[in-house]
Design a protein around this motif. Sequence first.
Motif, PDB file in Angstrom:
ATOM      1  N   GLY A 215      -9.008  12.002  -3.413  1.00  0.00           N
ATOM      2  CA  GLY A 215      -9.500  11.990  -2.116  1.00  0.00           C
ATOM      3  C   GLY A 215     -10.438  10.860  -1.599  1.00  0.00           C
ATOM      4  N   ALA A 216     -11.567  11.189  -1.005  1.00  0.00           N
ATOM      5  CA  ALA A 216     -12.363  10.425  -0.258  1.00  0.00           C
ATOM      6  C   ALA A 216     -12.832   9.306  -1.468  1.00  0.00           C
ATOM      7  CB  ALA A 216     -13.556  10.945   0.281  1.00  0.00           C
ATOM      8  N   ALA A 217     -13.432   9.810  -2.723  1.00  0.00           N
ATOM      9  CA  ALA A 217     -14.007   8.820  -3.629  1.00  0.00           C
ATOM     10  C   ALA A 217     -13.067   7.718  -4.184  1.00  0.00           C
ATOM     11  CB  ALA A 217     -14.487   9.574  -4.808  1.00  0.00           C
ATOM     12  N   SER A 218     -11.627   7.887  -4.156  1.00  0.00           N
ATOM     13  CA  SER A 218     -10.761   7.123  -4.819  1.00  0.00           C
ATOM     14  C   SER A 218      -9.822   6.280  -3.986  1.00  0.00           C
ATOM     15  CB  SER A 218      -9.828   7.873  -5.786  1.00  0.00           C
ATOM     16  OG  SER A 218      -9.085   9.008  -5.074  1.00  0.00           O
ATOM     17  N   TRP A 219     -10.141   6.684  -2.664  1.00  0.00           N
ATOM     18  CA  TRP A 219      -9.090   6.139  -1.490  1.00  0.00           C
ATOM     19  C   TRP A 219      -9.056   4.509  -1.524  1.00  0.00           C
ATOM     20  CZ3 TRP A 219      -5.299   7.594   1.492  1.00  0.00           C
ATOM     21  CH2 TRP A 219      -4.934   6.879   2.685  1.00  0.00           C
ATOM     22  N   ASP A 220     -10.334   3.649  -1.527  1.00  0.00           N
ATOM     23  CA  ASP A 220     -10.172   2.508  -1.320  1.00  0.00           C
ATOM     24  C   ASP A 220      -9.621   1.892  -2.593  1.00  0.00           C
ATOM     25  OD1 ASP A 220     -11.453   2.469   1.085  1.00  0.00           O
ATOM     26  OD2 ASP A 220     -13.497   2.111   0.366  1.00  0.00           O
ATOM     27  N   ALA A 221     -10.130   2.258  -3.882  1.00  0.00           N
ATOM     28  CA  ALA A 221      -9.285   1.867  -4.998  1.00  0.00           C
ATOM     29  C   ALA A 221      -7.972   2.099  -5.333  1.00  0.00           C
ATOM     30  CB  ALA A 221     -10.246   2.744  -6.279  1.00  0.00           C
ATOM     31  N   SER A 222      -7.575   3.225  -4.573  1.00  0.00           N
ATOM     32  CA  SER A 222      -6.273   3.262  -4.843  1.00  0.00           C
ATOM     33  C   SER A 222      -5.422   2.484  -3.774  1.00  0.00           C
ATOM     34  CB  SER A 222      -5.749   4.820  -4.162  1.00  0.00           C
ATOM     35  OG  SER A 222      -6.256   5.726  -5.034  1.00  0.00           O
ATOM     36  N   LEU A 223      -5.657   2.244  -2.640  1.00  0.00           N
ATOM     37  CA  LEU A 223      -5.128   1.233  -1.619  1.00  0.00           C
ATOM     38  C   LEU A 223      -5.046  -0.169  -2.355  1.00  0.00           C
ATOM     39  CD1 LEU A 223      -6.311   1.997   1.967  1.00  0.00           C
ATOM     40  CD2 LEU A 223      -4.200   2.541   0.883  1.00  0.00           C
ATOM     41  N   ALA A 224      -6.149  -0.606  -3.152  1.00  0.00           N
ATOM     42  CA  ALA A 224      -6.307  -1.870  -3.764  1.00  0.00           C
ATOM     43  C   ALA A 224      -5.677  -1.894  -4.877  1.00  0.00           C
ATOM     44  CB  ALA A 224      -7.868  -1.983  -3.978  1.00  0.00           C
ATOM     45  N   SER A 225      -4.879  -0.844  -5.491  1.00  0.00           N
ATOM     46  CA  SER A 225      -4.058  -0.941  -6.619  1.00  0.00           C
ATOM     47  C   SER A 225      -2.474  -1.157  -6.316  1.00  0.00           C
ATOM     48  CB  SER A 225      -4.308   0.232  -7.449  1.00  0.00           C
ATOM     49  OG  SER A 225      -5.884   0.521  -7.879  1.00  0.00           O
ATOM     50  N   LEU A 226      -2.265  -0.889  -5.172  1.00  0.00           N
ATOM     51  CA  LEU A 226      -0.877  -1.110  -4.645  1.00  0.00           C
ATOM     52  C   LEU A 226      -0.304  -2.521  -4.531  1.00  0.00           C
ATOM     53  CD1 LEU A 226      -0.900   1.785  -2.158  1.00  0.00           C
ATOM     54  CD2 LEU A 226       0.486   1.749  -4.252  1.00  0.00           C
ATOM     55  N   ARG A 227       1.100  -2.622  -4.715  1.00  0.00           N
ATOM     56  CA  ARG A 227       1.564  -3.834  -4.435  1.00  0.00           C
ATOM     57  C   ARG A 227       2.096  -3.964  -3.069  1.00  0.00           C
ATOM     58  NH1 ARG A 227       6.694  -4.471  -8.075  1.00  0.00           N
ATOM     59  NH2 ARG A 227       4.873  -4.254  -9.579  1.00  0.00           N
ATOM     60  N   ARG A 228       2.653  -5.072  -2.409  1.00  0.00           N
ATOM     61  CA  ARG A 228       3.084  -5.057  -1.123  1.00  0.00           C
ATOM     62  C   ARG A 228       4.227  -4.029  -1.042  1.00  0.00           C
ATOM     63  NH1 ARG A 228       3.095 -10.714  -1.920  1.00  0.00           N
ATOM     64  NH2 ARG A 228       1.534 -11.769  -0.559  1.00  0.00           N
ATOM     65  N   ARG A 229       4.327  -3.366   0.278  1.00  0.00           N
ATOM     66  CA  ARG A 229       4.950  -2.179   0.630  1.00  0.00           C
ATOM     67  C   ARG A 229       4.910  -0.908  -0.359  1.00  0.00           C
ATOM     68  NH1 ARG A 229      10.522  -5.223   1.470  1.00  0.00           N
ATOM     69  NH2 ARG A 229      11.249  -2.925   2.022  1.00  0.00           N
ATOM     70  N   GLY A 230       3.816  -0.938  -1.133  1.00  0.00           N
ATOM     71  CA  GLY A 230       3.599   0.172  -2.003  1.00  0.00           C
ATOM     72  C   GLY A 230       3.248   1.411  -1.369  1.00  0.00           C
ATOM     73  N   LEU A 231       3.683   2.581  -1.850  1.00  0.00           N
ATOM     74  CA  LEU A 231       3.228   3.978  -1.184  1.00  0.00           C
ATOM     75  C   LEU A 231       2.175   4.590  -1.701  1.00  0.00           C
ATOM     76  CD1 LEU A 231       4.384   6.475   0.261  1.00  0.00           C
ATOM     77  CD2 LEU A 231       5.592   7.148  -1.647  1.00  0.00           C
ATOM     78  N   MET A 232       1.207   4.790  -0.871  1.00  0.00           N
ATOM     79  CA  MET A 232      -0.066   5.834  -1.155  1.00  0.00           C
ATOM     80  C   MET A 232       0.284   7.335  -1.181  1.00  0.00           C
ATOM     81  SD  MET A 232      -3.232   5.863  -1.978  1.00  0.00           S
ATOM     82  CE  MET A 232      -4.609   7.478  -1.812  1.00  0.00           C
ATOM     83  N   VAL A 233       0.408   8.088  -1.947  1.00  0.00           N
ATOM     84  CA  VAL A 233       0.441   9.606  -1.882  1.00  0.00           C
ATOM     85  C   VAL A 233      -0.673  10.475  -2.120  1.00  0.00           C
ATOM     86  CG1 VAL A 233       2.090  11.456  -2.721  1.00  0.00           C
ATOM     87  CG2 VAL A 233       2.830   9.205  -3.026  1.00  0.00           C
ATOM     88  N   SER A 234      -1.265  10.579  -1.132  1.00  0.00           N
ATOM     89  CA  SER A 234      -2.566  11.529  -1.227  1.00  0.00           C
ATOM     90  C   SER A 234      -2.339  12.994  -0.946  1.00  0.00           C
ATOM     91  CB  SER A 234      -3.468  10.930  -0.011  1.00  0.00           C
ATOM     92  OG  SER A 234      -4.697  11.827   0.234  1.00  0.00           O
ATOM     93  N   TYR A 235      -2.409  13.627  -2.138  1.00  0.00           N
ATOM     94  CA  TYR A 235      -1.902  14.937  -2.072  1.00  0.00           C
ATOM     95  C   TYR A 235      -3.187  16.260  -2.383  1.00  0.00           C
ATOM     96  CZ  TYR A 235      -2.107  14.730  -7.155  1.00  0.00           C
ATOM     97  OH  TYR A 235      -2.566  14.890  -8.476  1.00  0.00           O
ATOM     98  N   GLY A 236      -4.270  15.631  -2.493  1.00  0.00           N
ATOM     99  CA  GLY A 236      -5.417  16.474  -2.537  1.00  0.00           C
ATOM    100  C   GLY A 236      -6.736  15.875  -2.150  1.00  0.00           C
ATOM    101  N   ASN A 237      -7.950  16.469  -2.192  1.00  0.00           N
ATOM    102  CA  ASN A 237      -9.073  16.183  -1.646  1.00  0.00           C
ATOM    103  C   ASN A 237     -10.179  16.630  -2.510  1.00  0.00           C
ATOM    104  OD1 ASN A 237      -7.686  15.974   1.142  1.00  0.00           O
ATOM    105  ND2 ASN A 237      -7.561  17.932   0.952  1.00  0.00           N
TER     106      ASN A 237
END
Length: 322
Positions: A215-237
């Motif tokens: 959730g909140a703590a990892s959100w920015d790191a997750s987005l920054a780990s994706l390639r172009r047109r990658g998929l962010m799956v946020s399934y918990g908080n």
Amino acid sequence: MSNAYRMVARAHGGPDVIEREDFAVPAPGHGEIVIETEAVGLNFIDTYYRKGLYPDALPISLGSESVGRIIAVGDGVTGFAIGQRVGTTQNGGAYATHRAIAAVKAMHIPEGIAPEIAAAVMLKGLTACYLAEDTFPARAGDIALVHSAAGGVGSLLVPWLLDKGVIVIAHSGSPEKAAQVSAEHSLSCSFADLPEAVKAITDGAMCHVVYDGVGAASWDASLASLRRRGLMVSYGNASGPVPPIGMLDLMRGGSLYATRPTLADYVATPELLAASAQKLFGRIASGVLTPRIGQTFALADAAEAHRALESRATTGSTVLIP
């Protein structure tokens, strides 16, 4: 039957609001079966309802995931009989010695699978199933980042993906937890350092998908780990809800996709539930998945179990035993 009890929350708050309540074993209504509980699965979503993050009427009958033997069958029920072992992830009322559930929300548990294992795996395993098979139909060669890889969902999602030939970058909250993950790339660095670690592992290609239950703590790191047109799956908080998303942030990140799935929409019919359960139990039977119960608590000690879960003192799955 006189010793029937359930664990409820009469107010929103910390684990101390959980209390025991005696009750009479219900008779099944139309389309219902009644089970005598053998094991209850503990899940982080239970804490969301207790705290009021997810709305529910007070008093809250806690829990969704339980396994037991059928002791009564209501009118209109087909395919279920007294004495059979079944499980359900139907929301509300799992923290109880007995439970009436809708038959359409029940799944047969193979006799070769112990009730503790089934209770430990149903919700997390069905979640891993839809994440790997449906939300992002992962294929061999895809690169996936899995947060909380040693946790309940992560410990099932990682081997599920590996079995499909996916390149998994596993991330855990400590070196000890990372050591428990059987993946070539098992990290425990800070969230701030994670995107650079992913970049190094992938030679700059980054990830097709990120599975994020933190959730909140990892959100920015997750987005920054994706390639172009990658998929962010946020399934918990687990660390708190994700803040409001700026659509332009997704654009700047590389035309990213983001989704917030929930299990109910992937097992919305008896047919979908049965198909997902078959995939899950089939992978357990074949040895792809080896569910690990990290700890057990007595059902009456549910508050203590919640404290352990929220303090990140648990690994694998946690089961409550009546």
